[in-house]
Write a protein that holds these residues in place. Structure first.
Motif, PDB file in Angstrom:
ATOM      1  N   CYS A   1       0.810  -1.222   0.000  1.00 16.09           N
ATOM      2  CA  CYS A   1       0.000   0.000   0.000  1.00 16.09           C
ATOM      3  C   CYS A   1       0.840   1.267   0.000  1.00 16.09           C
ATOM      4  CB  CYS A   1      -0.928  -0.005   1.213  1.00 16.09           C
ATOM      5  SG  CYS A   1      -2.318  -1.165   1.058  1.00 16.09           S
TER       6      CYS A   1
ATOM      7  N   ALA B   1       2.585   1.658  -3.324  1.00 13.88           N
ATOM      8  CA  ALA B   1       1.612   1.985  -4.370  1.00 13.88           C
ATOM      9  C   ALA B   1       1.205   3.452  -4.302  1.00 13.88           C
ATOM     10  CB  ALA B   1       0.384   1.088  -4.237  1.00 13.88           C
ATOM     11  N   ALA B   2       1.071   3.980  -3.091  1.00 16.49           N
ATOM     12  CA  ALA B   2       0.705   5.392  -2.927  1.00 16.49           C
ATOM     13  C   ALA B   2       1.809   6.297  -3.463  1.00 16.49           C
ATOM     14  CB  ALA B   2       0.437   5.688  -1.451  1.00 16.49           C
TER      15      ALA B   2
ATOM     16  N   GLU C   1       1.826   6.072  -7.324  1.00 13.21           N
ATOM     17  CA  GLU C   1       0.742   6.845  -7.932  1.00 13.21           C
ATOM     18  C   GLU C   1       1.054   8.339  -7.881  1.00 13.21           C
ATOM     19  OE1 GLU C   1      -4.148   6.695  -7.834  1.00 13.21           O
ATOM     20  OE2 GLU C   1      -2.953   5.212  -6.761  1.00 13.21           O
TER      21      GLU C   1
ATOM     22  N   TYR D   1      -3.498   9.233  -1.410  1.00 13.19           N
ATOM     23  CA  TYR D   1      -3.666   7.996  -2.178  1.00 13.19           C
ATOM     24  C   TYR D   1      -3.666   6.789  -1.235  1.00 13.19           C
ATOM     25  CZ  TYR D   1      -2.633  10.816  -6.328  1.00 13.19           C
ATOM     26  OH  TYR D   1      -2.657  11.767  -7.318  1.00 13.19           O
ATOM     27  N   LEU D   2      -2.776   6.830  -0.243  1.00 14.65           N
ATOM     28  CA  LEU D   2      -2.692   5.714   0.708  1.00 14.65           C
ATOM     29  C   LEU D   2      -4.010   5.541   1.463  1.00 14.65           C
ATOM     30  CD1 LEU D   2      -1.019   3.563   2.198  1.00 14.65           C
ATOM     31  CD2 LEU D   2      -0.246   5.365   3.753  1.00 14.65           C
TER      32      LEU D   2
ATOM     33  N   SER E   1      -6.912   6.228   0.465  1.00 12.23           N
ATOM     34  CA  SER E   1      -8.008   5.788  -0.397  1.00 12.23           C
ATOM     35  C   SER E   1      -7.822   4.358  -0.924  1.00 12.23           C
ATOM     36  CB  SER E   1      -8.142   6.742  -1.592  1.00 12.23           C
ATOM     37  OG  SER E   1      -7.000   6.647  -2.444  1.00 12.23           O
ATOM     38  N   LEU E   2      -6.708   3.732  -0.574  1.00 11.41           N
ATOM     39  CA  LEU E   2      -6.433   2.412  -1.162  1.00 11.41           C
ATOM     40  C   LEU E   2      -7.350   1.311  -0.630  1.00 11.41           C
ATOM     41  CD1 LEU E   2      -2.568   2.285  -1.608  1.00 11.41           C
ATOM     42  CD2 LEU E   2      -4.310   1.873  -3.331  1.00 11.41           C
TER      43      LEU E   2
ATOM     44  N   GLU F   1      -8.535  -3.420  -3.908  1.00  9.84           N
ATOM     45  CA  GLU F   1      -8.377  -2.064  -4.425  1.00  9.84           C
ATOM     46  C   GLU F   1      -6.918  -1.789  -4.792  1.00  9.84           C
ATOM     47  OE1 GLU F   1      -9.098   1.886  -5.566  1.00  9.84           O
ATOM     48  OE2 GLU F   1     -10.391   0.120  -5.384  1.00  9.84           O
ATOM     49  N   LEU F   2      -6.006  -2.316  -3.979  1.00 10.08           N
ATOM     50  CA  LEU F   2      -4.582  -2.149  -4.273  1.00 10.08           C
ATOM     51  C   LEU F   2      -4.234  -2.792  -5.610  1.00 10.08           C
ATOM     52  CD1 LEU F   2      -1.618  -1.525  -3.626  1.00 10.08           C
ATOM     53  CD2 LEU F   2      -1.560  -3.608  -2.230  1.00 10.08           C
TER      54      LEU F   2
ATOM     55  N   ARG G   1      -5.739  -0.746  -8.512  1.00  6.63           N
ATOM     56  CA  ARG G   1      -5.016   0.504  -8.772  1.00  6.63           C
ATOM     57  C   ARG G   1      -3.678   0.220  -9.440  1.00  6.63           C
ATOM     58  NH1 ARG G   1      -7.265   4.184  -4.811  1.00  6.63           N
ATOM     59  NH2 ARG G   1      -5.429   5.528  -4.727  1.00  6.63           N
ATOM     60  N   THR G   2      -3.016  -0.862  -9.034  1.00  5.27           N
ATOM     61  CA  THR G   2      -1.751  -1.252  -9.668  1.00  5.27           C
ATOM     62  C   THR G   2      -2.000  -1.590 -11.131  1.00  5.27           C
ATOM     63  OG1 THR G   2      -0.909  -2.129  -7.569  1.00  5.27           O
ATOM     64  CG2 THR G   2       0.201  -2.843  -9.589  1.00  5.27           C
TER      65      THR G   2
END
Length: 409
Positions: free
Chosen positions: A316, A319-320, A323, A345-346, A348-349, A354-355, A358-359
């Motif tokens: 997470c 990923a944040a 993004e 962003y973190l 909202s993951l 969802e992770l 988004r990836t």
């Protein structure tokens, strides 16, 4: 059709103009200045000799009014963002309005230069009409004939100088918009705007040469150009060092909150699998008739495999950051807000699904590599930007996919 002679609408909307609540403050500035230019051009191009004496008055008045409006706009914007301590009195004194802004000595080189370039137009028009009355009325308030000190005005001369005036007004107007937007980033010093700090960073030598004669020469050049004292110069340098993007301009590196360079390269590695022919190229336009279900199924499978390959690396927090790096490269926000955007962003993951989604969406983007490279440079990760900018064959391979948690912050 309405009976209203000026604000009635016809069945043809082609010539509907937006005014009032659908208009904009800057339309007034642009409109009066464009009207002056269009009238001057029309008189000359159409050889309207009989209309010289009548149209010269609205030409000059429109130019004067445009100057008055842009000065009031700039003053209002600078007051609203806290740069001006007080507003100028509400009147038509263009010299006073201009002097109020000049006296403020705004901490922005471009705004000061635009105001300086406006000076000769202010002096000319203030000399013949200091309160906006004499170009509108034949008789002044004190009963005297307006413009009695003047006999002739050449429309060709006016037309040619309106071109320069338009350039100055446009520059002042748009630089003010940019200046106000930049203030929100928090990057400025008592004497330098964000744009000034960028210029200063570009004038300084690499960090390795700080403390040498090259630094001293650059320092003196900066102080002279921006009229800085030693203390003001030091504050500008402190602001540059605190800014991801500007610090990188002198060779400084700034870490991302959680994302490691090798993790970014692993993401790019999987992205290349999905887009083997797209690296560095413009997106292709594909006709819908050329899609086949087998191809779609194969692509979905490959996409799922790429996301799964990153599941132990892009968690997470990573990923944040990823993004935020992408959207920074796309130009969506200032680098100063990187941590704030990544935190958003973190938040909202949500869960693992969802992770992964988004990836996958990031991997789908054909401009991912380009934006990550730009984002890395703006975020102060120069070494990462250099790795991303190299052809695949020349790129340093990332370390093991499951990067040790001990390496993370």
């Amino acid at each position: 059709m309405s009976d209203d002679p000026f604000f009635g609408l016809s069945g043809d909307s082609t010539w509907n103009a937006c005014i009032g609540q659908q208009g904009d403050e800057l339309h007034y500035v642009e409109g009066y200045l464009e009207a002056a230019s269009e009238l001057a051009n029309a008189v000359i191009d159409k050889k309207m000799l009989a209309k010289r004496d009548t149209l010269v008055l609205p030409i000059l008045y429109n130019a004067r009014h445009a100057i008055e409006l842009v000065l009031k706009y700039v003053g209002g914007q600078l007051f609203d963002c806290g740069v001006l301590a007080q507003r100028h009195p509400a009147n038509h004194d263009i010299k006073g309005l201009w002097g109020h802004l000049v006296a403020a000595d705004v901490a922005d080189e471009a705004i000061r230069n635009h105001l300086k370039a406006l000076e000769r137009f202010i002096i000319s028009l203030d000399r013949i009409d200091d309160d906006g009355q004499e170009l509108r009325y034949h008789v002044s308030r004190d009963g005297e004939t307006s413009l009695k000190g003047e006999s002739l005005a050449n429309i060709v001369v006016i037309r040619d100088n309106l071109k320069e005036l338009s350039s100055v007004v446009d520059g002042l107007m748009h630089r003010t918009i940019g200046f106000v937007a930049e203030r929100k980033s928090g990057t400025y010093s008592c004497r330098c705007s964000r744009a000034d700090l960028r210029e200063i960073a570009g004038m300084m030598p690499p960090l390795a040469d700080w403390g040498t004669e090259a630094f001293t020469q650059a320092k003196n050049a900066v102080k002279e150009r921006f009229s800085l004292s030693n203390t003001q110069f030091s504050k500008a340098i402190d602001a540059i060092k605190a800014n991801r993007e500007f610090y990188a301009m002198v060779g400084g590196e700034t870490d991302l909150p959680y994302l490691l360079d090798d993790e970014v390269m692993l993401v790019v590695e999987q992205w290349r699998i999905l887009h083997p022919d797209d690296a560095g190229k413009e997106p292709k336009v594909v006709q819908g008739s050329r899609f086949r279900s087998a191809d779609l199924i194969a692509n979905i499978k490959k996409r799922r495999e790429c996301v799964e390959a990153l599941s132990e690396t892009v968690l997470c927090q990573e990923a944040a950051d990823l993004e935020a790096l992408f959207y920074l490269g796309r130009g969506d926000f200032y680098p100063e807000r990187f941590e704030e955007r990544a935190a958003g962003y973190l938040k909202s993951l949500g869960d693992g699904a969802e992770l992964r989604a988004r990836t996958a969406r990031l991997l789908d983007k054909t401009n991912l590599l380009t934006c990550l490279e730009r984002g890395a440079r703006r975020a102060g990760r120069l070494s990462l930007a250099q790795r991303l900018g190299k052809p695949p064959a020349e790129q340093e391979p990332p370390h093991e996919t499951n990067v040790s948690q001990a390496m993370r912050k």
